[in-house]
Structures are given as C-alpha cells and as structure tokens.
Motif scaffolding. Structure first.
Motif, PDB file in Angstrom:
ATOM      1  N   ARG A 176      -0.236  -5.234  -1.168  1.00  0.00           N
ATOM      2  CA  ARG A 176      -1.775  -6.002  -0.835  1.00  0.00           C
ATOM      3  C   ARG A 176      -2.299  -5.319   0.434  1.00  0.00           C
ATOM      4  N   ALA A 177      -3.596  -5.321   0.161  1.00  0.00           N
ATOM      5  CA  ALA A 177      -4.752  -4.941   1.186  1.00  0.00           C
ATOM      6  C   ALA A 177      -4.675  -5.975   2.339  1.00  0.00           C
ATOM      7  N   ILE A 178      -4.953  -5.563   3.683  1.00  0.00           N
ATOM      8  CA  ILE A 178      -5.208  -6.133   4.818  1.00  0.00           C
ATOM      9  C   ILE A 178      -6.607  -6.149   5.098  1.00  0.00           C
ATOM     10  N   ARG A 179      -7.400  -7.137   5.230  1.00  0.00           N
ATOM     11  CA  ARG A 179      -8.799  -7.105   5.540  1.00  0.00           C
ATOM     12  C   ARG A 179      -9.209  -7.700   6.833  1.00  0.00           C
ATOM     13  N   ALA A 180     -10.187  -7.468   7.304  1.00  0.00           N
ATOM     14  CA  ALA A 180     -10.639  -8.074   8.519  1.00  0.00           C
ATOM     15  C   ALA A 180     -11.598  -9.380   7.920  1.00  0.00           C
ATOM     16  N   ASN A 181     -12.108 -10.145   9.059  1.00  0.00           N
ATOM     17  CA  ASN A 181     -12.875 -11.157   8.546  1.00  0.00           C
ATOM     18  C   ASN A 181     -13.936 -10.591   7.852  1.00  0.00           C
ATOM     19  N   ASN A 182     -14.569  -9.812   7.965  1.00  0.00           N
ATOM     20  CA  ASN A 182     -15.863  -9.288   7.172  1.00  0.00           C
ATOM     21  C   ASN A 182     -15.512  -8.604   5.980  1.00  0.00           C
ATOM     22  N   LEU A 183     -14.043  -8.874   5.619  1.00  0.00           N
ATOM     23  CA  LEU A 183     -13.504  -8.198   4.105  1.00  0.00           C
ATOM     24  C   LEU A 183     -13.702  -6.842   4.094  1.00  0.00           C
ATOM     25  N   GLU A 184     -13.380  -6.139   5.802  1.00  0.00           N
ATOM     26  CA  GLU A 184     -13.431  -4.462   5.475  1.00  0.00           C
ATOM     27  C   GLU A 184     -11.740  -4.350   5.717  1.00  0.00           C
ATOM     28  N   PRO A 185     -11.658  -3.539   4.512  1.00  0.00           N
ATOM     29  CA  PRO A 185     -10.010  -3.104   4.553  1.00  0.00           C
ATOM     30  C   PRO A 185      -9.651  -2.463   5.964  1.00  0.00           C
ATOM     31  N   LEU A 186      -8.330  -2.899   6.198  1.00  0.00           N
ATOM     32  CA  LEU A 186      -7.755  -2.254   7.444  1.00  0.00           C
ATOM     33  C   LEU A 186      -6.360  -1.520   7.246  1.00  0.00           C
ATOM     34  N   GLY A 187      -6.053  -1.866   6.173  1.00  0.00           N
ATOM     35  CA  GLY A 187      -4.766  -1.111   5.882  1.00  0.00           C
ATOM     36  C   GLY A 187      -3.951  -1.910   4.532  1.00  0.00           C
ATOM     37  N   ILE A 188      -2.639  -1.474   4.387  1.00  0.00           N
ATOM     38  CA  ILE A 188      -1.929  -1.894   3.310  1.00  0.00           C
ATOM     39  C   ILE A 188      -0.799  -2.636   3.672  1.00  0.00           C
ATOM     40  N   LEU A 189      -0.342  -3.782   3.179  1.00  0.00           N
ATOM     41  CA  LEU A 189       0.812  -4.419   3.473  1.00  0.00           C
ATOM     42  C   LEU A 189       1.785  -4.334   2.318  1.00  0.00           C
ATOM     43  N   ALA A 190       2.952  -3.842   2.549  1.00  0.00           N
ATOM     44  CA  ALA A 190       4.026  -3.796   1.328  1.00  0.00           C
ATOM     45  C   ALA A 190       5.340  -4.506   1.709  1.00  0.00           C
ATOM     46  N   VAL A 191       5.691  -5.142   0.762  1.00  0.00           N
ATOM     47  CA  VAL A 191       6.950  -6.017   0.760  1.00  0.00           C
ATOM     48  C   VAL A 191       8.001  -5.446  -0.211  1.00  0.00           C
ATOM     49  N   GLN A 192       8.931  -4.934   0.330  1.00  0.00           N
ATOM     50  CA  GLN A 192       9.945  -4.393  -0.758  1.00  0.00           C
ATOM     51  C   GLN A 192      11.139  -5.408  -0.975  1.00  0.00           C
ATOM     52  N   ILE A 193      11.544  -5.363  -2.086  1.00  0.00           N
ATOM     53  CA  ILE A 193      12.607  -6.435  -2.657  1.00  0.00           C
ATOM     54  C   ILE A 193      13.638  -5.945  -3.468  1.00  0.00           C
ATOM     55  N   PRO A 194      14.726  -5.568  -3.170  1.00  0.00           N
ATOM     56  CA  PRO A 194      15.856  -5.169  -4.106  1.00  0.00           C
ATOM     57  C   PRO A 194      15.966  -5.939  -5.394  1.00  0.00           C
ATOM     58  N   ASP A 195      16.428  -5.630  -6.388  1.00  0.00           N
ATOM     59  CA  ASP A 195      16.208  -6.319  -7.720  1.00  0.00           C
ATOM     60  C   ASP A 195      17.192  -7.179  -7.850  1.00  0.00           C
ATOM     61  N   TYR A 196      18.553  -7.071  -6.851  1.00  0.00           N
ATOM     62  CA  TYR A 196      19.446  -8.164  -7.166  1.00  0.00           C
ATOM     63  C   TYR A 196      18.874  -9.285  -6.295  1.00  0.00           C
ATOM     64  N   ILE A 197      17.819  -9.342  -5.308  1.00  0.00           N
ATOM     65  CA  ILE A 197      17.363 -10.649  -4.969  1.00  0.00           C
ATOM     66  C   ILE A 197      16.587 -11.462  -6.153  1.00  0.00           C
ATOM     67  N   PHE A 198      16.106 -10.543  -7.018  1.00  0.00           N
ATOM     68  CA  PHE A 198      15.595 -11.400  -8.155  1.00  0.00           C
ATOM     69  C   PHE A 198      16.529 -11.887  -9.087  1.00  0.00           C
ATOM     70  N   LEU A 199      17.796 -11.180  -9.203  1.00  0.00           N
ATOM     71  CA  LEU A 199      18.939 -11.612 -10.168  1.00  0.00           C
ATOM     72  C   LEU A 199      19.688 -12.963  -9.518  1.00  0.00           C
ATOM     73  N   GLU A 200      19.497 -12.878  -7.959  1.00  0.00           N
ATOM     74  CA  GLU A 200      19.984 -13.935  -7.382  1.00  0.00           C
ATOM     75  C   GLU A 200      19.391 -15.185  -7.851  1.00  0.00           C
TER      76      GLU A 200
END
Length: 560
Positions: A176-200
């Motif tokens: 997901r993109a990280i944006r400032a208050n004026n919607l200017e893109p500042l970077g990327i946020l990534a959340v990594q989840i192993p599939d066994y979390i889904f299976l649980e």
C-alpha cells in the motif's frame, strides 16, 4: 423444617423423573435410529454435505474479515506522524545521515509492527543504498510495476502471493502507498504474512480428519496448501472427494474445501450395533452418575459464586457453609472466608492510611510559605528605618501584618474571592514600596462572584511570579499586570497576565516543564496546583499558556 422437607421432596422427584426419561427417551431413539439407518443414510450424507458448505461459507467470511483487518491496520500505520515525518525528510546526503534515518525507521517500525512482518520503502529508494540492503522483502523491488500500481491507488492496496525461499512456504504480501496530507506519495508499506497464518484462521469440522483447505488464484493455480510442494501447481479435483469453493474478496482468489466422500458417509455399518447398545447404556449411566457427582460439587460452588457477587457489591460478610465438610470444597470455603476477613481488615487499614496521608499532605502544602519574601520585606523595612524616616515604613508593616494574618488565620483554608484579591493587592503594594519600582495593576472581576468561597492563597504566588520574572525584567513604569475573575462552564476562572518576557526569558527555568506538561514546578505555583488537585481532582489547577507572547498568561480553574 418445612422448607427442608420441601426441597428434599423436589430433589427426590427430580431423580425419579430423570431416570424415567432416560429409559423412555434414550432407548426408543436409539432403536428408531437403528431401524431407520439404511433409509436415512443418503439424507445424512446430504445434510453433512450442506454442513460442509456452510462451514466453507463461514471460513470464507472469516478469511475476508482477516483481509479487511490487515488493511485497516495498515491505515493506522500509514497515518503515523513519526513515519510521515521520516519519509518527508530530505534524502540523506551522507552515510551518517542514512544511519540516522535507519535508526529512526527501525524505531517507527518496532512501534507500528503488529503480528506480521512490516517493511517501509521510501519512494526514492536509490538514495538509501544501505537501508535497501537491510530489507528482506520477498521478490519486491523498488520501481517495479507493482509499486507503480500501488501509487495509483488512493485508499487501498494490492494483495499478492510469492514463494518464500527462506521458509520454503507461500507468503502473502499486502502492498500500500504511503501518502502525505496533500496525497503526494512518500513511499510503500508492505505487510508480509506467511500462508500458515491464513490457514490458522480456518476452522474445519472436528469430525473429519482429512478435511482439506486450500486457496487458488484466478488461473486455478494453488497459492496456499498445507503441503508446500503443491504451490503454483494447477488444482485438479481428486476423484472420490467432495469439494466446494467460494470466491474471496481479494485478487480473484478462491477458497476450496475438500473432504473424502468416505469420511462423510463414514463406517456407519461397522459401528451400528456398537452404537445401539453402548451409547444408550453409557448415556443413561453416565448421565445419572454425572448428575449425582456434579450436583454435590456445583451446589456449594454456585452458592459461593452468588456470595462473590455480594462481595463485589461491598458486602464482606462471611460465607455460610457446612463446617463438617472436610473435603476440598470445604477447605475452599474456609479459605474463602479467611480471604474475606483479610480483605475486610486490609480495606479498613487502607482507608485509614489514605485518610491520614491525605490530611498530612494537605496540612503540609497549606503550611508551606516562602520565607525569602518575608525576609526581604523585613530587610527593606530595616534599611528604610536606618536610612530614611518615611511613612512608608508603617504602611509596609501594616500590609505585611495583613499578609501574615490572612495566611495563618487559625488554620482556616477557605476565604472569599474578595479577600483573596485584597491579599494579592497587599502583596503587590509591599513590592511597590520595597523595590521602589512602579508597575500597573488592572483588576476586572465579576461582582456576583466576590462573595464566593474558594481555598485561599491562590493568587498571591501567581502575582509574585509575575513580579519576580516579569515586572523586574521591564523598564521603570512599563510593567502591567492584569487580573481577571469570571465564571466559565460552571467554574470560577482566574487569569493573571503580564507583559514581561514570558517563557522566552532564560531566567524562568521553574516554568520549563519537561515533556510539555502544564504543571508548574515553582514552589509557590506547584503548591497551588497540588492543593487544588488534591481538593477537586485532576480537572482543576493551574494551566500555563505557552503560546502567549510577549508576556505570560496563567489560568486557574476553581469549582463553584
């Protein structure tokens, strides 16, 4: 005695009815099940299949809820002010600046990190070579088409799946993109989840040992499977297996549940005779035994739980029980009564200690005085008496006596607003005579409030602070002090303002409170603040307006 016979009759009747129902219900139901088994087999299979369908619907809904919870958690992450501040800062120009950026980013990620791996990639990643080497995000490189797609999205992100070479398992990543208050893109946020979390997150019926969950993408390739070797292979339904599928809300993925048809039907033929006799006999015997055993234990425990509710409401009376009972329940009741006795004694002791502590603290604060002021005044009187014969000496002595009389006043802590203002004016008059420095005093008070009762010695320490750290720093005749008394939201509000240097002056360290707190640290101001909070609670006391420039503005809130 009649009451005891009444309950004994009810218990005896209940036991007879329970035994009669056991014989008249369990045996006919078991016999009917045996005779109708063959005809109901197909219906049982259909019902079980529908149960599996419902289970799949429930798990798909739970999985969609999991997706949404991750997305909602990232909304809080990208709104983090420390994270926004780091990403808005200019790119580092040296190795030391990049190390500072890395340390700051590590602290932010630690504070934001939840149950999953979290990665933050600045937009201009080429300016962060050392930070880039630290990232272990699976198969995601800055500048990829995936990042461009994420920057194009406004209020959502992208889910994808990759193979984790380190864990040898499938991994899901939410970008997901990280944006400032004026919607200017500042970077990327990534959340990594192993599939066994889904299976649980998935719950399979406990009656099926070979119940299987898996996920496939829009091209029917497996993206999550209990056996990692099936990853990215095409899903082909197994013959002799019942399967059901449900499309998920993300990425066109589907959740598939599969179970062998043999597990649905089971080996009913083999257990038919065993079930008929063993289940019926066991239910009857176990139900009767459980009733007798549990009843002997739960009745006193239920009474004890009811007594606990009374204890929770403040009734610390002991629990009544059969003292001849020497088993664990009797020991528990005895220990419970000992605990209540200890609580009663501890509560009494604590209340007495708190009352003594409060009284001592109030007395201590009420009797604190600033001896330097009286010493300086007496010194000034002595100096004037030795050097110049003036009538001001009598005036200073009179006003000082008034100050002492008001401060002591036989230990009475309460006064009126009118007398409190008069006390503050006496102090200011003494300062004008003692220091031979002129300043102006303006008083604006609501006439309806002048007779209101307040705790005394509120204003004098505040105007003393204004004189010492405000008027003394100004040229002769330029100082002004304004005292305002008004009603606000059902409270009495005192406002003391001066046109001195305010908090910008390096000679006012007593007002420099660490952490941005408004609580004063000077002896006089702190005394007033603590006394008011002890009397009326945390909503009352002194508030220092730190934005007032020039000058200083002190607000005191006192209840009516």
């Amino acid at each position: 005695m009649k009451k005891k016979r009444h309950f004994a009759f009810k218990d005896k009747l209940f036991n007879k009815m329970f035994l009669l129902m056991s014989v008249s219900v369990f045996l006919p139901v078991a016999l009917l099940g045996f005779l109708s088994y063959d005809k109901s087999k197909s219906q049982l299979t259909s019902v079980t299949s529908q149960l599996l369908e419902d289970n799949l619907q429930l798990n798909a809904k739970q999985l969609n809820t999991f997706f949404k919870s991750v997305e909602k958690e990232t909304e809080k992450m990208i709104a983090s002010k420390p994270l926004q501040s780091l990403l808005r800062s200019p790119p580092p120009k040296s190795y030391e600046e990049e190390v500072s950026f890395i340390n700051g980013m590590v602290d932010v990620i630690i504070s934001l990190k939840g149950s999953y791996e979290l990665y933050v990639l600045p937009k201009n990643m080429e300016h962060y070579p050392h930070y880039r080497k630290l990232l272990t995000l699976n198969k995601l490189q800055p500048g990829s088409n995936l990042f461009e797609r994420a920057y194009m999205l406004q209020r959502t992100g992208i889910w994808l799946h990759v193979w984790d070479d380190n864990l040898h398992k499938a991994t899901f990543i939410y970008v997901r993109a990280i944006r400032a208050n004026n919607l200017e893109p500042l970077g990327i946020l990534a959340v990594q989840i192993p599939d066994y979390i889904f299976l649980e997150e998935l719950e399979s019926p406990s009656s099926f040992e070979r119940y299987l969950f898996l996920m496939v993408d829009s091209e029917n390739h497996i993206i999550s499977h209990p056996s990692s070797g099936f990853y990215n292979t095409e899903y082909i339904p197994r013959p002799g297996w019942f399967q059901a599928e449900k499309e998920l809300d993300e990425g066109g993925w589907k959740l598939i549940a599969a179970v062998p048809q043999q597990d649905i039907a089971g080996s009913i033929e083999q257990i038919k005779n065993f079930s008929l006799w063993i289940v019926v006999g066991s239910l009857a015997v176990i139900s009767l035994l459980l009733y007798l055993i549990v009843r002997s234990v739960t009745r006193p425990l239920s009474a004890m739980v009811a007594h606990m509710d009374e204890v929770g409401q403040g009734n610390l009376s002991p629990f009544r029980f059969n003292r001849s009972r020497a088993d664990e329940v009797g020991q528990l009741a005895q220990g419970y009564n000992q605990m209540i006795a200890g609580m009663t004694e501890l509560l009494h002791t604590t209340r007495q200690m708190e009352a003594d502590k409060r009284q001592l603290e109030l007395q201590t604060l009420n009797h604190q005085i600033n001896p330097h002021f009286f010493y300086n005044t007496l010194d000034a009187i002595k100096w004037r008496a030795e050097t110049v014969r003036e009538s001001t000496i009598a005036t200073m002595v009179t006003k000082l006596a008034n100050l002492l009389r008001f401060s002591l006043n036989n230990g009475d802590e309460w006064t009126t607003i009118e007398r409190e203002i008069e006390h503050a004016k006496n102090y200011l008059d003494i300062e004008l005579l003692r220091s031979n420095r002129s300043f102006q005093l303006f008083i604006q008070a609501d006439p309806d409030l002048m007779k209101q009762k307040i705790i005394k010695l509120i204003l004098q320490p505040i105007v003393e602070n204004a004189v010492k750290h405000g008027m003394s720093k100004l040229p002769e005749g330029k100082g002004k002090i304004r005292l305002t008394v008004k009603r606000s939201d059902g409270d009495i509000v005192f406002i003391v303002e001066d046109n001195g240097p305010g908090l910008q002056d390096k000679h006012t360290p007593h007002l420099d409170v660490p952490g941005g707190s408004d609580a004063p640290r000077g002896i006089g101001l702190s005394n007033v603040h603590k006394r008011m909070q002890l009397h009326f609670g945390a909503n009352y006391g002194i508030h220092i307006d730190r934005n007032q420039s020039p000058g200083l503005r002190v607000v005191v809130r006192h209840p009516m």
